[in-house]
Design a protein around this motif. Structure first.
Motif, PDB file in Angstrom:
ATOM      1  N   ILE A 135     -43.140  23.899  15.209  1.00 57.25           N
ATOM      2  CA  ILE A 135     -42.998  25.059  14.292  1.00 57.25           C
ATOM      3  C   ILE A 135     -42.547  24.424  12.885  1.00 57.25           C
ATOM      4  N   ASP A 136     -43.647  25.281  11.968  1.00 55.07           N
ATOM      5  CA  ASP A 136     -43.355  24.540  10.506  1.00 55.07           C
ATOM      6  C   ASP A 136     -41.933  25.094  10.104  1.00 55.07           C
ATOM      7  N   ASP A 137     -41.490  23.948   9.142  1.00 54.01           N
ATOM      8  CA  ASP A 137     -40.213  24.095   8.614  1.00 54.01           C
ATOM      9  C   ASP A 137     -39.167  24.762   9.356  1.00 54.01           C
ATOM     10  N   PHE A 138     -39.038  23.952  10.634  1.00 54.10           N
ATOM     11  CA  PHE A 138     -37.813  24.238  11.427  1.00 54.10           C
ATOM     12  C   PHE A 138     -36.526  23.975  11.133  1.00 54.10           C
ATOM     13  N   LYS A 139     -36.759  22.856  10.507  1.00 51.41           N
ATOM     14  CA  LYS A 139     -34.948  22.355  10.135  1.00 51.41           C
ATOM     15  C   LYS A 139     -34.408  23.231   8.928  1.00 51.41           C
ATOM     16  N   PRO A 140     -35.362  23.703   7.938  1.00 50.58           N
ATOM     17  CA  PRO A 140     -34.717  24.735   6.996  1.00 50.58           C
ATOM     18  C   PRO A 140     -34.397  26.126   7.660  1.00 50.58           C
ATOM     19  N   ILE A 141     -35.197  26.559   8.761  1.00 46.71           N
ATOM     20  CA  ILE A 141     -34.578  27.540   9.701  1.00 46.71           C
ATOM     21  C   ILE A 141     -33.392  27.440  10.172  1.00 46.71           C
ATOM     22  N   ASN A 142     -32.998  26.603  10.966  1.00 48.94           N
ATOM     23  CA  ASN A 142     -31.618  26.088  11.476  1.00 48.94           C
ATOM     24  C   ASN A 142     -30.657  26.024  10.406  1.00 48.94           C
ATOM     25  N   ASP A 143     -31.080  25.348   9.067  1.00 49.55           N
ATOM     26  CA  ASP A 143     -29.976  25.069   8.175  1.00 49.55           C
ATOM     27  C   ASP A 143     -29.832  26.415   7.434  1.00 49.55           C
ATOM     28  N   THR A 144     -30.589  27.537   7.345  1.00 51.05           N
ATOM     29  CA  THR A 144     -30.448  28.875   6.567  1.00 51.05           C
ATOM     30  C   THR A 144     -29.952  29.705   7.466  1.00 51.05           C
ATOM     31  N   TYR A 145     -30.407  29.797   8.742  1.00 55.62           N
ATOM     32  CA  TYR A 145     -30.157  30.991   9.695  1.00 55.62           C
ATOM     33  C   TYR A 145     -29.113  30.742  10.781  1.00 55.62           C
ATOM     34  N   GLY A 146     -29.132  29.324  11.107  1.00 56.49           N
ATOM     35  CA  GLY A 146     -28.190  28.978  12.003  1.00 56.49           C
ATOM     36  C   GLY A 146     -28.955  28.516  13.277  1.00 56.49           C
ATOM     37  N   HIS A 147     -28.378  27.962  14.319  1.00 55.38           N
ATOM     38  CA  HIS A 147     -28.971  27.370  15.438  1.00 55.38           C
ATOM     39  C   HIS A 147     -29.387  28.448  16.385  1.00 55.38           C
ATOM     40  N   LEU A 148     -28.509  29.641  16.376  1.00 57.20           N
ATOM     41  CA  LEU A 148     -28.994  30.378  17.299  1.00 57.20           C
ATOM     42  C   LEU A 148     -30.373  31.165  17.180  1.00 57.20           C
ATOM     43  N   ILE A 149     -30.498  31.502  15.770  1.00 56.33           N
ATOM     44  CA  ILE A 149     -31.963  31.894  15.145  1.00 56.33           C
ATOM     45  C   ILE A 149     -33.018  30.680  15.517  1.00 56.33           C
ATOM     46  N   GLY A 150     -32.564  29.811  15.445  1.00 61.63           N
ATOM     47  CA  GLY A 150     -33.477  28.277  15.846  1.00 61.63           C
ATOM     48  C   GLY A 150     -33.808  28.500  16.946  1.00 61.63           C
ATOM     49  N   ASP A 151     -32.830  28.734  17.865  1.00 67.98           N
ATOM     50  CA  ASP A 151     -33.257  28.823  19.401  1.00 67.98           C
ATOM     51  C   ASP A 151     -33.983  30.054  19.798  1.00 67.98           C
ATOM     52  N   GLU A 152     -33.938  31.207  19.013  1.00 66.47           N
ATOM     53  CA  GLU A 152     -34.726  32.497  19.053  1.00 66.47           C
ATOM     54  C   GLU A 152     -36.139  32.097  18.690  1.00 66.47           C
ATOM     55  N   ALA A 153     -36.084  31.390  17.626  1.00 68.86           N
ATOM     56  CA  ALA A 153     -37.805  31.091  17.359  1.00 68.86           C
ATOM     57  C   ALA A 153     -38.416  30.300  18.250  1.00 68.86           C
ATOM     58  N   ILE A 154     -37.597  29.331  19.124  1.00 71.72           N
ATOM     59  CA  ILE A 154     -38.239  28.523  19.990  1.00 71.72           C
ATOM     60  C   ILE A 154     -38.542  29.267  21.158  1.00 71.72           C
ATOM     61  N   LYS A 155     -37.784  29.990  21.369  1.00 69.57           N
ATOM     62  CA  LYS A 155     -38.034  31.193  22.951  1.00 69.57           C
ATOM     63  C   LYS A 155     -39.211  32.009  22.461  1.00 69.57           C
ATOM     64  N   ILE A 156     -39.386  32.422  21.266  1.00 67.89           N
ATOM     65  CA  ILE A 156     -40.506  33.547  20.902  1.00 67.89           C
ATOM     66  C   ILE A 156     -41.878  32.643  20.925  1.00 67.89           C
ATOM     67  N   THR A 157     -41.575  31.624  20.564  1.00 66.71           N
ATOM     68  CA  THR A 157     -42.913  30.633  20.298  1.00 66.71           C
ATOM     69  C   THR A 157     -43.327  30.294  21.910  1.00 66.71           C
ATOM     70  N   ALA A 158     -42.361  29.974  22.484  1.00 67.99           N
ATOM     71  CA  ALA A 158     -42.694  29.493  24.254  1.00 67.99           C
ATOM     72  C   ALA A 158     -43.298  30.895  24.927  1.00 67.99           C
ATOM     73  N   SER A 159     -42.725  32.199  24.765  1.00 62.58           N
ATOM     74  CA  SER A 159     -43.098  33.085  25.234  1.00 62.58           C
ATOM     75  C   SER A 159     -44.650  33.683  24.766  1.00 62.58           C
ATOM     76  N   THR A 160     -44.644  33.554  23.489  1.00 62.02           N
ATOM     77  CA  THR A 160     -46.035  33.717  22.953  1.00 62.02           C
ATOM     78  C   THR A 160     -47.030  32.983  23.302  1.00 62.02           C
ATOM     79  N   LEU A 161     -46.936  31.643  23.331  1.00 59.53           N
ATOM     80  CA  LEU A 161     -47.731  30.561  23.735  1.00 59.53           C
ATOM     81  C   LEU A 161     -48.237  30.845  25.268  1.00 59.53           C
ATOM     82  N   GLN A 162     -47.290  31.265  26.067  1.00 59.89           N
ATOM     83  CA  GLN A 162     -47.757  31.543  27.614  1.00 59.89           C
ATOM     84  C   GLN A 162     -48.588  32.644  27.718  1.00 59.89           C
ATOM     85  N   GLN A 163     -48.323  33.714  26.898  1.00 56.47           N
ATOM     86  CA  GLN A 163     -49.069  34.915  26.894  1.00 56.47           C
ATOM     87  C   GLN A 163     -50.609  34.633  26.408  1.00 56.47           C
ATOM     88  N   LEU A 164     -50.671  33.611  25.379  1.00 55.67           N
ATOM     89  CA  LEU A 164     -52.078  33.295  24.972  1.00 55.67           C
ATOM     90  C   LEU A 164     -52.897  32.377  25.920  1.00 55.67           C
TER      91      LEU A 164
END
Length: 261
Positions: A135-164
């Motif tokens: 994920i591009d610029d993942f560290k700023p996502i964690n720093d700006t929005y917190g690790h819960l949003i970072g985890d959500e980004a990882i989960k959405i990425t994983a589920s989207t990749l599986q669908q593709l």
């Protein structure tokens, strides 16, 4: 041979049945053997007393009955124990093979699967690709929005990749915000098609976030590097090339893919 205990643990009824048969054989065999010896001995005596044989047969039948009951009770206990252990075993096995956050393969499981794919393509001459992305610029996502949003980004990425991806393709969370994919196909352009599909999908992929009570949409973009199997490659050499390709994508401005043959 190492797989036999695992198979039995996953099949409690089979394990209980085997336990019953083994216990029955072990407990009954000495009784029947000794009884046969005694019968032969009695019949060799001129003044053979039939009543003694009848009395011994009654004892033997009782011993066999109790052996049956004992074997049955032990098998029932083993079956219930196996049912209990099966649940724990499957939980441990799941933890050892899958990533807890995304449900994808973990690093070790993917490496095992990929080694098998290498052996297959050596035989059938299909094309094997290794794709690594993050994920591009993942560290700023964690720093700006917190690790819960970072985890959500990882989960959405994983589920989207599986669908593709197709069912024949393997995917794993490789660590942090990195994912890794294996693609096997008879078409040499298969990986390019899938990679472009992934990039197009993530050009429009957002997740809702809240910052200072202000609702926003967070864009998720990916950088991708991928490579093609060549003779004498192993997982390590392919990973090095795919990693290098990923680095080039990052240096080129992110949200892009690079192929290294």
């Amino acid at each position: 041979m190492k797989r036999i205990p695992r198979i039995l643990l996953k099949k409690p009824i089979l394990l209980g049945s085997i336990t019953f048969v083994v216990n029955l054989v072990i407990s009954m065999s000495p009784v029947l053997y000794l009884h046969g010896k005694h019968v032969a001995h009695y019949k060799s005596i001129p003044s053979f007393n039939t009543q003694l044989l009848i009395e011994e047969q009654d004892i033997v039948y009782s011993a066999l009955f109790y052996s049956f009951i004992f074997a049955f009770i032990i098998s029932i206990l083993i079956t219930f124990l196996a049912f209990f252990l099966k649940k724990s075993y499957l939980e441990v096995e799941n933890l050892s093979h899958f990533d807890g956050l995304t449900g994808l393969y973990n690093r070790l499981m993917f490496m095992s699967v990929f080694q098998k794919e290498i052996q297959k393509v050596k035989r059938n001459r299909d094309y094997l690709f290794l794709v690594i992305l993050d994920i591009d610029d993942f560290k700023p996502i964690n720093d700006t929005y917190g690790h819960l949003i970072g985890d959500e980004a990882i989960k959405i990425t994983a589920s989207t990749l599986q669908q593709l991806l197709r069912a024949s393709e393997s995917i794993a969370r490789f660590g942090g915000d990195e994912f890794i994919i294996s693609i096997v196909d008879q078409d040499k352009n298969a990986a390019s098609t899938i990679v472009n599909r992934i990039l197009n999908e993530f050009n429009n992929k957002t997740i809702p976030v809240s910052r200072n009570h202000d609702q926003q949409e967070l864009q998720i973009n990916l950088s991708i590097g991928y490579t093609l199997y060549r003779n004498d490659d192993d997982f390590k050499t392919m990973l090095q090339r795919a990693d290098q390709a990923l680095y080039i994508s990052k240096e080129a401005g992110k949200n892009t893919a690079t192929f290294l043959a």
